[in-house]
Design a protein around this motif. Structure first.
Motif, PDB file in Angstrom:
ATOM      1  N   ARG A 186       0.864  -1.215  -0.049  1.00 33.26           N
ATOM      2  CA  ARG A 186      -0.176  -0.016   0.277  1.00 33.26           C
ATOM      3  C   ARG A 186       0.955   1.188   0.026  1.00 33.26           C
ATOM      4  NH1 ARG A 186      -5.277  -0.190   2.041  1.00 33.26           N
ATOM      5  NH2 ARG A 186      -4.842   1.305   3.445  1.00 33.26           N
ATOM      6  N   ASP A 221      -4.153   0.385  -2.812  1.00 33.97           N
ATOM      7  CA  ASP A 221      -4.561  -1.150  -2.701  1.00 33.97           C
ATOM      8  C   ASP A 221      -3.191  -1.779  -2.756  1.00 33.97           C
ATOM      9  OD1 ASP A 221      -7.159  -0.497  -2.222  1.00 33.97           O
ATOM     10  OD2 ASP A 221      -7.633  -0.861  -4.259  1.00 33.97           O
ATOM     11  N   SER A 222      -3.084  -2.772  -1.997  1.00 31.30           N
ATOM     12  CA  SER A 222      -1.789  -3.866  -2.412  1.00 31.30           C
ATOM     13  C   SER A 222      -2.018  -4.556  -3.530  1.00 31.30           C
ATOM     14  CB  SER A 222      -1.372  -4.404  -0.952  1.00 31.30           C
ATOM     15  OG  SER A 222      -2.420  -5.220  -0.543  1.00 31.30           O
ATOM     16  N   GLU A 269      -9.610  -4.939  13.449  1.00 32.58           N
ATOM     17  CA  GLU A 269      -9.217  -6.079  12.841  1.00 32.58           C
ATOM     18  C   GLU A 269      -8.028  -5.433  12.070  1.00 32.58           C
ATOM     19  OE1 GLU A 269     -10.378  -9.096   9.293  1.00 32.58           O
ATOM     20  OE2 GLU A 269     -11.694  -7.984  10.219  1.00 32.58           O
ATOM     21  N   ILE A 270      -6.698  -6.200  12.365  1.00 28.28           N
ATOM     22  CA  ILE A 270      -5.519  -5.493  11.611  1.00 28.28           C
ATOM     23  C   ILE A 270      -4.980  -6.518  10.731  1.00 28.28           C
ATOM     24  CG2 ILE A 270      -3.232  -5.058  12.373  1.00 28.28           C
ATOM     25  CD1 ILE A 270      -3.914  -4.371  15.237  1.00 28.28           C
ATOM     26  N   ASP A 271      -4.745  -5.756   9.397  1.00 29.48           N
ATOM     27  CA  ASP A 271      -4.061  -6.606   8.385  1.00 29.48           C
ATOM     28  C   ASP A 271      -2.603  -6.552   8.630  1.00 29.48           C
ATOM     29  OD1 ASP A 271      -3.073  -7.458   6.041  1.00 29.48           O
ATOM     30  OD2 ASP A 271      -4.301  -6.409   4.697  1.00 29.48           O
ATOM     31  N   LEU A 272      -1.906  -7.649   9.251  1.00 27.62           N
ATOM     32  CA  LEU A 272      -0.438  -7.483   9.293  1.00 27.62           C
ATOM     33  C   LEU A 272       0.282  -7.264   8.026  1.00 27.62           C
ATOM     34  CD1 LEU A 272      -0.395 -10.795  11.584  1.00 27.62           C
ATOM     35  CD2 LEU A 272      -0.616  -8.148  12.100  1.00 27.62           C
ATOM     36  N   THR A 273       0.045  -7.629   6.737  1.00 27.16           N
ATOM     37  CA  THR A 273       0.573  -7.287   5.805  1.00 27.16           C
ATOM     38  C   THR A 273       0.785  -5.904   5.343  1.00 27.16           C
ATOM     39  OG1 THR A 273       0.279  -9.501   4.652  1.00 27.16           O
ATOM     40  CG2 THR A 273       0.951  -7.654   3.088  1.00 27.16           C
ATOM     41  N   GLN A 274      -0.466  -5.134   5.790  1.00 24.11           N
ATOM     42  CA  GLN A 274      -0.405  -3.853   5.647  1.00 24.11           C
ATOM     43  C   GLN A 274       0.276  -3.187   6.745  1.00 24.11           C
ATOM     44  OE1 GLN A 274      -4.647  -2.145   5.823  1.00 24.11           O
ATOM     45  NE2 GLN A 274      -3.887  -0.574   6.716  1.00 24.11           N
ATOM     46  N   SER A 321      -1.227 -10.481  15.792  1.00 22.40           N
ATOM     47  CA  SER A 321      -2.621  -9.656  16.096  1.00 22.40           C
ATOM     48  C   SER A 321      -3.334 -10.567  16.944  1.00 22.40           C
ATOM     49  CB  SER A 321      -3.099  -9.355  14.888  1.00 22.40           C
ATOM     50  OG  SER A 321      -4.359  -8.469  15.223  1.00 22.40           O
TER      51      SER A 321
END
Length: 532
Positions: A101, A114-115, A437-442, A496
């Motif tokens: 991102r 967006d990724s 809710e956490i997007d670890l990749t983000q 997370s």
């Protein structure tokens, strides 16, 4: 590792990717390409004419290299404008990658794209049509000398340049006049009278200068020997003060002596201020009167005043002793510096520059590896990890972004490492007020972007899943980066849990085998406590 400590705090900035998550139109011409071929990434922002938009300038987006940054195209759409920015990306290793991102500043606030997942595949080679060649024989290579001679040569060159600079400075320095010391005021006065004659001021026609120095010698003597302000007094005031001193101190000064001194002083005043020009015989008589007056006054001083002479002599002896001590200290400092330089050169030649660096600049990775390790819990929800040194709590209250404060319930950070250590580790834990809710990749991509904004260059990032022995799952980001021409290796663990985020980061010099062993041991020991 001079700047690693400040980069430990970039973990806090991961929350920007959570706070400022907004939409941004993202396109790519193809998601599959050959090695070295170009992907064209397009970012499109629709904005009002007054909106300020700033697209990122970077050498890499994740693991993909930016080979071309095209100019921004502006298209008018009714009352708004569409700003289009294109990037040419490529990768020279086959595999699956993620374009992270990317932050675009809209009115100084980051909005992330967006990724996108892309795939790079190698070009197949038909070995049936390709002609094959025999393997070349093994050629014996010369054994490298190593780099120690470079450091020795540098020390010798620097020493030579330093000596040359000192020699030239010493050569061009004006010689200092040797300071003359006198045992008594009368000795000083008579010596200065001799020096005055040696200057031959009268032969040069400098009568004014001659009388000025002549009377200054007399006034200096009177002030030092009798202790009256002769220098600041006029001629009349000085003669009056001498008469008073003659009565108080019982000086046997005749009327002729005082009148003769007064006559010379007045003659000097006329020469200095009225441009009078005495005849040669008058100048000679005035010189003789001054000398006689000084000798007569000295003989008239009672013997008790000899204490001043003793004090004068003592002060001169102390001054000479200080000068001698100063010379000895300078010589000793020079010898000490030479010895230390020789020891440093010998150590570099015999044991290498790494030995000196590790011995003189804090704990080496070898010392950390062989030290008594400590297993501790850090933060809430806590991270259990084994480390060679206890991690110290860091103050993160001022580092949390303002927009993230409202979301965070509690945040803690612990770290080891400073500008003198060659190994750095940071552990941080965060609890949110509400389940997030956490997007670890983000979050990992946000970390890479933050590193780039802080001055890190040539960042190579890879990602894989990570699980602890007890089954807690997260992601691991790892790779290399360059800081101030120093290549570093980093590893980042992100986990997370409901209401919490746990992060671990390790940074060390690339190629350091001891640091690699430390990192493996620490990562294998990681366990997490369930968020309460």
């Amino acid at each position: 590792m001079k700047v690693i400590k400040k980069y430990c705090f970039f973990l806090i900035l991961l929350f920007q990717s959570i706070v400022f998550a907004q939409s941004l139109e993202t396109k790519i011409d193809t998601t599959k390409n050959k090695i070295g071929a170009q992907f064209t990434l397009t970012l499109k922002v629709k904005a009002k004419p007054s909106t300020q938009v700033a697209f990122p300038k970077a050498n890499n987006f994740g693991a993909l290299e930016v080979i071309e940054s095209y100019p921004i195209d502006t298209i008018k759409e009714e009352s708004n404008y569409a700003l289009i920015k294109k990037y040419g990306l490529t990768q020279f290793d086959s595999g699956k990658y993620v374009i992270p991102r990317i932050p675009v500043l809209i009115d100084k606030k980051p909005v992330f794209s967006d990724s996108i997942k892309v795939e790079v595949f190698s070009v197949k080679v038909d070995t049936l049509k390709q002609k094959m060649y025999d393997i070349k024989p093994i050629i014996a290579a010369e054994r490298p000398m190593g780099d120690w001679w470079k450091y020795l040569l540098a020390v010798i060159l620097l020493s030579g340049i330093g000596y040359l600079a000192y020699y030239l400075w010493k050569k061009n320095q004006k010689p200092k006049e040797k300071e003359i010391t006198y045992n008594s005021p009368i000795e000083k006065a008579t010596s200065l009278l001799v020096l005055l004659e040696n200057k031959q001021l009268l032969e040069k026609g400098e009568v004014k200068e001659y009388y000025s120095e002549l009377t200054d010698i007399a006034r200096d003597y009177i002030e030092e020997a009798i202790e009256i302000p002769a220098k600041e007094s006029t001629t009349s005031e000085l003669i009056a003060a001498l008469r008073v001193a003659s009565n108080k101190k019982k000086l046997k000064l005749s009327k002729d002596t005082l009148e003769g001194l007064e006559k010379v002083l007045k003659q000097a005043d006329l020469v200095k201020f009225a441009k009078s020009k005495p005849l040669d015989f008058e100048i000679a008589e005035d010189r003789k009167k001054i000398e006689n007056s000084i000798v007569t006054i000295d003989k008239a001083i009672p013997v008790v005043v000899d204490e001043n002479s003793l004090k004068w002599k003592k002060e001169q002896e102390e001054f000479l002793k200080k000068q001698e001590r100063k010379k000895r200290l300078v010589a000793l400092g020079g010898i000490t510096g030479l010895v230390l330089s020789c020891v440093l050169v010998f150590t570099i030649v015999t044991k290498g520059i790494d030995y000196v660096k590790n011995g003189f600049t804090g704990h080496s990775t070898k010392e950390l590896l062989n030290s008594d390790w400590i297993k501790s819990e850090y933060g809430e929800p806590s991270v259990v990890i084994e480390t060679p040194k206890v991690l110290k709590r860091m103050d993160v209250s001022k580092a949390v972004p303002k927009d993230a404060i409202a979301l965070i319930k509690d945040m803690q950070m612990f770290a080891y490492g400073s500008v003198f250590e060659s190994f750095t580790i940071a552990v941080s834990t965060t609890k949110f007020k509400q389940e997030t809710e956490i997007d670890l990749t983000q979050a990992l991509n946000g970390t890479i972007q933050t590193l780039e904004s802080q001055g890190c260059k040539n960042i190579i990032s890879k990602q894989e899943e990570f699980s602890t022995e007890k089954g807690f799952k997260g992601i691991k980001g790892f790779g290399t980066l360059t800081v101030e021409n120093e290549k570093l290796y980093y590893e980042i663990l992100l986990f997370s849990q409901s209401g919490g985020l746990q992060q671990i980061m390790i940074v060390h010099q690339d190629g350091d085998e001891n640091a690699k062993k430390i990192s493996e041991r620490m990562l294998n020991s990681v366990e997490l406590k369930t968020a309460q």
